[in-house]
Design a protein around this motif. Structure first.
Motif, short mmCIF file in Angstrom:
data_model
loop_
_atom_site.label_atom_id
_atom_site.label_comp_id
_atom_site.label_asym_id
_atom_site.label_seq_id
_atom_site.Cartn_x
_atom_site.Cartn_y
_atom_site.Cartn_z
N GLY A 1 0.95 -1.07 -0.06
CA GLY A 1 0.08 0.00 0.00
C GLY A 1 0.86 1.21 0.14
N ALA A 2 2.13 1.22 -0.01
CA ALA A 2 3.02 2.47 0.12
C ALA A 2 2.88 3.38 -1.27
CB ALA A 2 4.38 1.88 0.19
N SER A 3 2.81 2.52 -2.40
CA SER A 3 2.68 3.39 -3.51
C SER A 3 1.16 4.02 -3.57
CB SER A 3 2.38 2.65 -4.70
OG SER A 3 1.61 1.46 -4.85
N MET A 4 0.26 3.34 -3.07
CA MET A 4 -1.19 4.11 -3.10
C MET A 4 -1.19 5.17 -1.98
SD MET A 4 -4.83 2.50 -2.23
CE MET A 4 -4.66 1.57 -3.54
N ILE A 5 -0.30 5.17 -0.89
CA ILE A 5 -0.49 6.26 0.02
C ILE A 5 0.69 7.36 -0.71
CG2 ILE A 5 0.58 7.01 2.35
CD1 ILE A 5 0.04 4.25 3.12
N ALA A 6 1.59 6.96 -1.43
CA ALA A 6 2.26 8.29 -1.96
C ALA A 6 1.58 8.96 -3.07
CB ALA A 6 3.65 7.43 -2.61
N ARG A 7 0.65 8.21 -3.80
CA ARG A 7 -0.12 8.87 -4.95
C ARG A 7 -1.28 9.68 -4.13
NH1 ARG A 7 -0.63 6.25 -10.75
NH2 ARG A 7 1.47 5.27 -10.89
N ALA A 8 -1.81 9.24 -3.06
CA ALA A 8 -2.88 10.02 -2.51
C ALA A 8 -2.40 10.94 -1.45
CB ALA A 8 -3.77 9.03 -1.80
N ASN A 9 -1.11 11.09 -1.45
CA ASN A 9 -0.68 12.14 -0.25
C ASN A 9 -0.93 13.57 -0.66
OD1 ASN A 9 0.70 13.38 1.92
ND2 ASN A 9 2.68 13.38 1.02
#
Length: 372
Positions: free
Chosen positions: A49-57
């Motif tokens: 889920g790290a990539s999703m968090i980075a994009r949604a930041n």
């Protein structure tokens, strides 16, 4: 100096509004820090889920303060109503845009995460291609729907647009028919995209023949498919084409494929040594998967016989290379070992020619003499 002279009047509406804005921004900053710390801990425990968090930041940093500012407008003074209403409307539109941006980025992050953990650059990539196709087509469709809904919600915040919508509903039958006819290609491609995602007549990296062109499915969007042709051209095909027209899919269930090399040789060529040479060529070729290696006579005419070397490979690219190797190897073998049985046009020399009559022209006599 009396402190009451320089301290702001807390009873004044504009003072309360300014304090509400400051408090809202401070609370938004604190919430941002808390949410960011929580998301970082979540990313450490769940790397997927790290990539999703980075994009949604990025959109999250806009959503939190805009939401708090919208709440702060509840403490705004009633006058001037036009200015306060314009500012609140602007903040509301910005929040709608940020929420739409947030949803699109989350869907894009989900698509990227699925593609990363289901690579298609493997030998057996059928499951990965199936998953990537479903997620990619559905994500593109969802993005289009979310953007359209966001635009609709943003437009409905304008009173003039709401009045136009109300007047449009009065003639909904004719207007709906006109809009439906105008939007038929777009809606047809969206529905075709959902059908392709569910039934999957094509997938990412499938080998297809479309309009007599051989290529691979490189990309599937919400409206069209990009087919990479073997000579590095790109064919853009609407999604509806794959629902309404027949086409060839060479990797529908698996990527294994049979390939044939067609050759013409003289009738006198012995076939057993040629079959042994074909087996040797296949075993020496890394493109052969060990399933099929057959040499058969498939056609004849008055001059030669046609042979078919049928070989198998794990995918169409290797099949093409193997067919070329087999064709070249068999021709070289026959040319080296049995050169007399290469296909050629033969003629018999006539040793004695009788003249049909004594009046044969001199030119005819010279030509007959030359053939002897």
């Amino acid at each position: 100096m009396n402190p009451s002279e320089w301290m702001p009047d807390l009873a004044h509406p504009w003072t309360r509004f300014a304090l509400a804005v400051v408090v809202a921004l401070v609370v938004a900053g604190l919430l941002r820090r808390v949410v960011l710390a929580f998301l970082r801990r979540f990313a450490l425990r769940h790397p997927r889920g790290a990539s999703m968090i980075a994009r949604a930041n990025a959109p999250m940093e806009a959503i939190v303060p805009l939401t708090m500012l919208l709440l702060a407008f509840r403490a705004a003074p009633d006058e001037p109503a036009r200015l306060i209403g314009a500012l609140e409307h602007m903040v509301g539109l910005s929040l709608i845009v940020a929420c739409t941006w947030f949803a699109v980025r989350c869907i894009g992050a989900l698509d990227a995460m699925v593609s990363r953990f289901n690579p298609i650059d493997l030998e057996d990539n059928l499951r990965a291609r199936r998953v990537q196709t479903q997620v990619r087509v559905l994500s593109r469709t969802a993005m289009v729907v979310i953007v359209v809904l966001g635009m609709g919600v943003a437009l409905m915040t304008f009173p003039s647009v709401r009045q136009f919508g109300a007047s449009l509903l009065a003639s909904a039958g004719l207007a709906g028919l006109a809009v439906g006819l105008a939007a038929k290609p777009v809606l047809g491609n969206l529905i075709a995209g959902i059908q392709i995602a569910l039934t999957q007549p094509i997938r990412i990296d499938d080998v297809v023949i479309v309009e007599n062109e051989w290529g691979r499915v490189e990309e599937i969007t919400s409206t069209y498919v990009v087919v990479s042709i073997w000579d590095e051209r790109r064919m853009i095909v609407p999604l509806q084409y794959f629902i309404e027209n027949p086409f060839q899919n060479w990797t529908r269930t698996n990527s294994r494929i049979l390939g044939s090399a067609m050759l013409w040789f003289d009738y006198g060529l012995p076939l057993d040594p040629l079959r042994a040479e074909l087996t040797r060529l296949c075993k020496a070729a890394p493109e052969w998967d060990g399933r099929v290696c057959v040499l058969q006579v498939v056609d004849t005419n008055d001059k030669a016989m046609q042979l078919r070397a049928l070989v198998s490979s794990s995918n169409s690219g290797k099949s093409w290379d193997l067919r070329c190797k087999v064709r070249e190897g068999l021709i070289d073998y026959v040319r080296r070992e049995f050169p007399d049985f290469l296909p050629r046009v033969r003629g018999e020399m006539v040793s004695d020619v009788r003249m049909a009559d004594a009046d044969t022209p001199a030119l005819g006599r010279r030509m007959t003499s030359t053939r002897r």
